[in-house]
Each structure stands twice: as C-alpha cells, then as structure tokens.
Design an enzyme around this catalytic site. Sequence first.
Site, PDB file in Angstrom:
ATOM      1  N   ASP A  67       0.837  -1.198   0.000  1.00  0.00           N
ATOM      2  CA  ASP A  67       0.000   0.000   0.000  1.00  0.00           C
ATOM      3  C   ASP A  67       0.873   1.250   0.000  1.00  0.00           C
ATOM      4  O   ASP A  67       0.611   2.221  -0.711  1.00  0.00           O
ATOM      5  CB  ASP A  67      -0.912  -0.035   1.235  1.00  0.00           C
ATOM      6  CG  ASP A  67      -2.035   0.972   1.173  1.00  0.00           C
ATOM      7  OD1 ASP A  67      -2.413   1.389   0.064  1.00  0.00           O
ATOM      8  OD2 ASP A  67      -2.553   1.328   2.250  1.00  0.00           O
ATOM      9  N   ARG A 112      -9.498  10.759 -12.268  1.00  0.00           N
ATOM     10  CA  ARG A 112      -8.917  10.669 -10.908  1.00  0.00           C
ATOM     11  C   ARG A 112      -8.445   9.267 -10.560  1.00  0.00           C
ATOM     12  O   ARG A 112      -7.850   9.061  -9.505  1.00  0.00           O
ATOM     13  CB  ARG A 112      -9.975  11.077  -9.869  1.00  0.00           C
ATOM     14  CG  ARG A 112     -10.354  12.542  -9.876  1.00  0.00           C
ATOM     15  CD  ARG A 112     -11.484  12.775  -8.869  1.00  0.00           C
ATOM     16  NE  ARG A 112     -11.117  12.391  -7.530  1.00  0.00           N
ATOM     17  CZ  ARG A 112     -11.958  11.834  -6.640  1.00  0.00           C
ATOM     18  NH1 ARG A 112     -13.210  11.603  -6.954  1.00  0.00           N
ATOM     19  NH2 ARG A 112     -11.533  11.516  -5.440  1.00  0.00           N
ATOM     20  N   LYS A 113      -8.723   8.298 -11.385  1.00  0.00           N
ATOM     21  CA  LYS A 113      -8.442   6.906 -11.032  1.00  0.00           C
ATOM     22  C   LYS A 113      -7.065   6.471 -11.538  1.00  0.00           C
ATOM     23  O   LYS A 113      -6.779   6.560 -12.736  1.00  0.00           O
ATOM     24  CB  LYS A 113      -9.523   5.984 -11.627  1.00  0.00           C
ATOM     25  CG  LYS A 113     -10.856   6.120 -10.915  1.00  0.00           C
ATOM     26  CD  LYS A 113     -11.927   5.284 -11.572  1.00  0.00           C
ATOM     27  CE  LYS A 113     -12.599   6.066 -12.679  1.00  0.00           C
ATOM     28  NZ  LYS A 113     -13.818   5.448 -13.192  1.00  0.00           N
TER      29      LYS A 113
HETATM   30  C1  PKZ Z   1       2.264  17.194  -4.763  1.00  0.00           C
HETATM   31  C2  PKZ Z   1       2.700  15.743  -4.960  1.00  0.00           C
HETATM   32  C3  PKZ Z   1       2.483  14.937  -3.770  1.00  0.00           C
HETATM   33  C4  PKZ Z   1       2.734  13.473  -4.019  1.00  0.00           C
HETATM   34  C5  PKZ Z   1       2.793  12.660  -2.751  1.00  0.00           C
HETATM   35  C6  PKZ Z   1       1.588  12.770  -1.914  1.00  0.00           C
HETATM   36  C7  PKZ Z   1       1.547  11.726  -0.901  1.00  0.00           C
HETATM   37  C8  PKZ Z   1       0.282  11.793  -0.156  1.00  0.00           C
HETATM   38  C9  PKZ Z   1       0.271  10.849   0.945  1.00  0.00           C
HETATM   39  C10 PKZ Z   1      -0.214   9.542   0.493  1.00  0.00           C
HETATM   40  C11 PKZ Z   1      -0.001   8.559   1.579  1.00  0.00           C
HETATM   41  C12 PKZ Z   1      -0.161   7.198   1.043  1.00  0.00           C
HETATM   42  C13 PKZ Z   1       0.006   6.180   2.106  1.00  0.00           C
HETATM   43  C14 PKZ Z   1      -0.217   4.811   1.536  1.00  0.00           C
HETATM   44  C15 PKZ Z   1      -1.589   4.670   0.950  1.00  0.00           C
HETATM   45  C16 PKZ Z   1      -2.639   4.797   2.010  1.00  0.00           C
HETATM   46  O1  PKZ Z   1      -2.574   4.176   3.039  1.00  0.00           O
HETATM   47  S1  PKZ Z   1      -3.950   5.872   1.743  1.00  0.00           S
HETATM   48  C17 PKZ Z   1      -5.000   5.574   3.198  1.00  0.00           C
HETATM   49  C18 PKZ Z   1      -6.049   4.532   2.968  1.00  0.00           C
HETATM   50  N1  PKZ Z   1      -7.083   5.042   2.110  1.00  0.00           N
HETATM   51  C19 PKZ Z   1      -7.986   5.931   2.568  1.00  0.00           C
HETATM   52  O2  PKZ Z   1      -7.972   6.344   3.712  1.00  0.00           O
HETATM   53  C20 PKZ Z   1      -9.033   6.382   1.595  1.00  0.00           C
HETATM   54  C21 PKZ Z   1     -10.413   6.369   2.240  1.00  0.00           C
HETATM   55  N2  PKZ Z   1     -11.424   6.582   1.210  1.00  0.00           N
HETATM   56  C22 PKZ Z   1     -11.770   7.821   0.848  1.00  0.00           C
HETATM   57  O3  PKZ Z   1     -11.357   8.823   1.447  1.00  0.00           O
HETATM   58  C23 PKZ Z   1     -12.681   7.943  -0.333  1.00  0.00           C
HETATM   59  O4  PKZ Z   1     -13.362   6.726  -0.542  1.00  0.00           O
HETATM   60  C24 PKZ Z   1     -11.887   8.272  -1.640  1.00  0.00           C
HETATM   61  C25 PKZ Z   1     -10.780   7.239  -1.906  1.00  0.00           C
HETATM   62  C26 PKZ Z   1     -11.270   9.679  -1.531  1.00  0.00           C
HETATM   63  C27 PKZ Z   1     -12.827   8.219  -2.827  1.00  0.00           C
HETATM   64  O5  PKZ Z   1     -13.962   8.970  -2.497  1.00  0.00           O
HETATM   65  P1  PKZ Z   1     -14.733   9.761  -3.641  1.00  0.00           P
HETATM   66  O6  PKZ Z   1     -13.859  10.861  -4.121  1.00  0.00           O
HETATM   67  O7  PKZ Z   1     -16.059  10.098  -3.092  1.00  0.00           O
HETATM   68  O8  PKZ Z   1     -14.779   8.670  -4.786  1.00  0.00           O
HETATM   69  P2  PKZ Z   1     -16.063   8.117  -5.577  1.00  0.00           P
HETATM   70  O9  PKZ Z   1     -16.783   9.309  -6.147  1.00  0.00           O
HETATM   71  O10 PKZ Z   1     -16.801   7.149  -4.741  1.00  0.00           O
HETATM   72  O11 PKZ Z   1     -15.336   7.332  -6.735  1.00  0.00           O
HETATM   73  C28 PKZ Z   1     -14.563   8.028  -7.690  1.00  0.00           C
HETATM   74  C29 PKZ Z   1     -14.532   7.189  -8.950  1.00  0.00           C
HETATM   75  O12 PKZ Z   1     -13.864   5.942  -8.669  1.00  0.00           O
HETATM   76  C30 PKZ Z   1     -14.750   4.850  -9.005  1.00  0.00           C
HETATM   77  N3  PKZ Z   1     -14.504   3.779  -8.051  1.00  0.00           N
HETATM   78  C31 PKZ Z   1     -14.600   3.857  -6.707  1.00  0.00           C
HETATM   79  N4  PKZ Z   1     -14.284   2.666  -6.168  1.00  0.00           N
HETATM   80  C32 PKZ Z   1     -13.981   1.849  -7.190  1.00  0.00           C
HETATM   81  C33 PKZ Z   1     -13.561   0.501  -7.266  1.00  0.00           C
HETATM   82  N5  PKZ Z   1     -13.358  -0.238  -6.153  1.00  0.00           N
HETATM   83  N6  PKZ Z   1     -13.315  -0.020  -8.481  1.00  0.00           N
HETATM   84  C34 PKZ Z   1     -13.489   0.713  -9.605  1.00  0.00           C
HETATM   85  N7  PKZ Z   1     -13.883   2.017  -9.598  1.00  0.00           N
HETATM   86  C35 PKZ Z   1     -14.126   2.557  -8.395  1.00  0.00           C
HETATM   87  C36 PKZ Z   1     -16.143   5.429  -8.898  1.00  0.00           C
HETATM   88  O13 PKZ Z   1     -17.054   4.681  -9.664  1.00  0.00           O
HETATM   89  C37 PKZ Z   1     -15.931   6.817  -9.466  1.00  0.00           C
HETATM   90  O14 PKZ Z   1     -15.814   6.719 -10.846  1.00  0.00           O
HETATM   91  P3  PKZ Z   1     -16.341   7.910 -11.844  1.00  0.00           P
HETATM   92  O15 PKZ Z   1     -17.796   8.063 -11.517  1.00  0.00           O
HETATM   93  O16 PKZ Z   1     -15.544   9.147 -11.439  1.00  0.00           O
HETATM   94  O17 PKZ Z   1     -16.027   7.423 -13.204  1.00  0.00           O
END
Ligand code: PKZ
Length: 160
Positions: A67, A112-113
């Site tokens: 992850d 965004r994906k």
């Molecule tokens: C300046 C440069 C900096 C660079 C460097 C930054 C570093 C920055 C720190 C990062 C650090 C990382 C560390 C390790 C990686 C973690 O550990 S990240 C932590 C674990 N993950 C989380 O906490 C995320 C929790 N979930 C969320 O907050 C929300 O569910 C999300 C991910 C933001 C998505 O929410 P949302 O924006 O409401 O998304 P939603 O509208 O449901 O879906 C968006 C699209 O994806 C599609 N979709 C959703 N789920 C799926 C699925 N399972 N399969 C297919 N399609 C899907 C939807 O159908 C939709 O498609 P479209 O209609 O747009 O075509």
Amino acid sequence: MTWEPPHDGPLPQHHHNCLGCGDRNPHGHHLQVRLEGGALHARHTFDERHAGAPGITHGGAIATVLDDVFGFAGYLIGQPAVTRSLSIDYDRPVPVGAICDITARLERREDRKLFLTAEGVDASGARLFTARALFLVVDLQHFHGPRPPDSSARSSRTLL
Ligand SMILES: CCCCCCCCCCCCCCCC(=O)SCCNC(=O)CCNC(=O)[C@H](O)C(C)(C)COP(=O)(O)OP(=O)(O)OC[C@H]1O[C@@H](n2cnc3c(N)ncnc32)[C@H](O)[C@@H]1OP(=O)(O)O
C-alpha cells in the site's frame, strides 16, 4: 506552474510518521522507495516484528508495504492519491529476514483513477506476491479532515 516528473532516484518519504516509509516511526517499515525508469522500486527485508507463522512474514505486513509503495504514485503525477482498493495474490511464503524486491507501476490513469500493479520477488527472482490497486487522486483538503484533538501526528507531518 507545470509539473515536472521526478528524475530516477530516491523519492521523499510521505511524512516522518508514515507506517510504511516514515523515518521516525518506531513501528514502521522505513521503506526507501526509488523511481527507476518510470517504475517504483523498494528493496525490503521483513523482520521478526512482521512474522505471522513462525519465520514467515504476515500477509498484513506485506499489504502495508505494498500500500505504501503504491502511495508513491502521487509523485509520478504530482498530485496526492489514496487507496480505494487493494488486492494481493500471495504466491509464496515470504521468509522473515529475506530480501524482497518490490516493483510497482502506474498502468493507466482515467481522470482521478490510478490503476496500479506491483510484484515482489526474492533474491533469486522468484515471484513472492503480486498486487493491484486503485488509487484516487484527492486534494490536500482530504488530509485535513477531522482528527482527535490531541493527535501528535499533526506536529510530526512534513509533506502533509
Ligand atoms: C504534490 C505531490 C504529492 C505526491 C505525494 C503525496 C503523498 C500523499 C500521501 C499519500 C499517503 C499514502 C500512504 C499509503 C496509501 C494509504 O494508506 S492511503 C490511506 C487509505 N485510504 C484511505 O484512507 C481512503 C479512504 N477513502 C476515501 O477517502 C474515499 O473513498 C476516496 C478514496 C477519496 C474516494 O472517495 P470519492 O472521491 O467520493 O470517490 P467516488 O466518487 O466514490 O469514486 C470516484 C470514482 O472511482 C470509481 N470507483 C470507486 N471505487 C472503485 C472501485 N473499487 N473499483 C473501480 N472504480 C471505483 C467510482 O465509480 C468513481 O468513478 P467515476 O464516476 O468518477 O467514473
């Protein structure tokens, strides 16, 4: 300002307290992730803290590392992105203490994906695990949501 993709070489940790790559997290994996030819690479050795069955790395520890390596995809595109889904095939047991080379790639982007794949191999090149992930690009406000009022993580963050 236009985004310049990073050059090959080490990438910055997400922040000091990150469980995957933070240099100040005593429970962390202290991953060092590099960019090489457009792919993300990390060489990692799991230790006794990460055992599940005796001498074998816990699948959850492997998931943590994967992850986090995927989480470096943000540097490829210049925008932060977070895990929406993560799927892992564990092909072989990963011995505690053995070198594991992980390579992750951004296969494609749709708005965004971010569709990502990864593979881990041992020192002989034998495949240990493969993974797929969907990350979604978020804005910085995503990281400033509600937190416990006494959260120490806030003070130790760097990037975020
Ligand atoms: C300046 C440069 C900096 C660079 C460097 C930054 C570093 C920055 C720190 C990062 C650090 C990382 C560390 C390790 C990686 C973690 O550990 S990240 C932590 C674990 N993950 C989380 O906490 C995320 C929790 N979930 C969320 O907050 C929300 O569910 C999300 C991910 C933001 C998505 O929410 P949302 O924006 O409401 O998304 P939603 O509208 O449901 O879906 C968006 C699209 O994806 C599609 N979709 C959703 N789920 C799926 C699925 N399972 N399969 C297919 N399609 C899907 C939807 O159908 C939709 O498609 P479209 O209609 O747009 O075509």
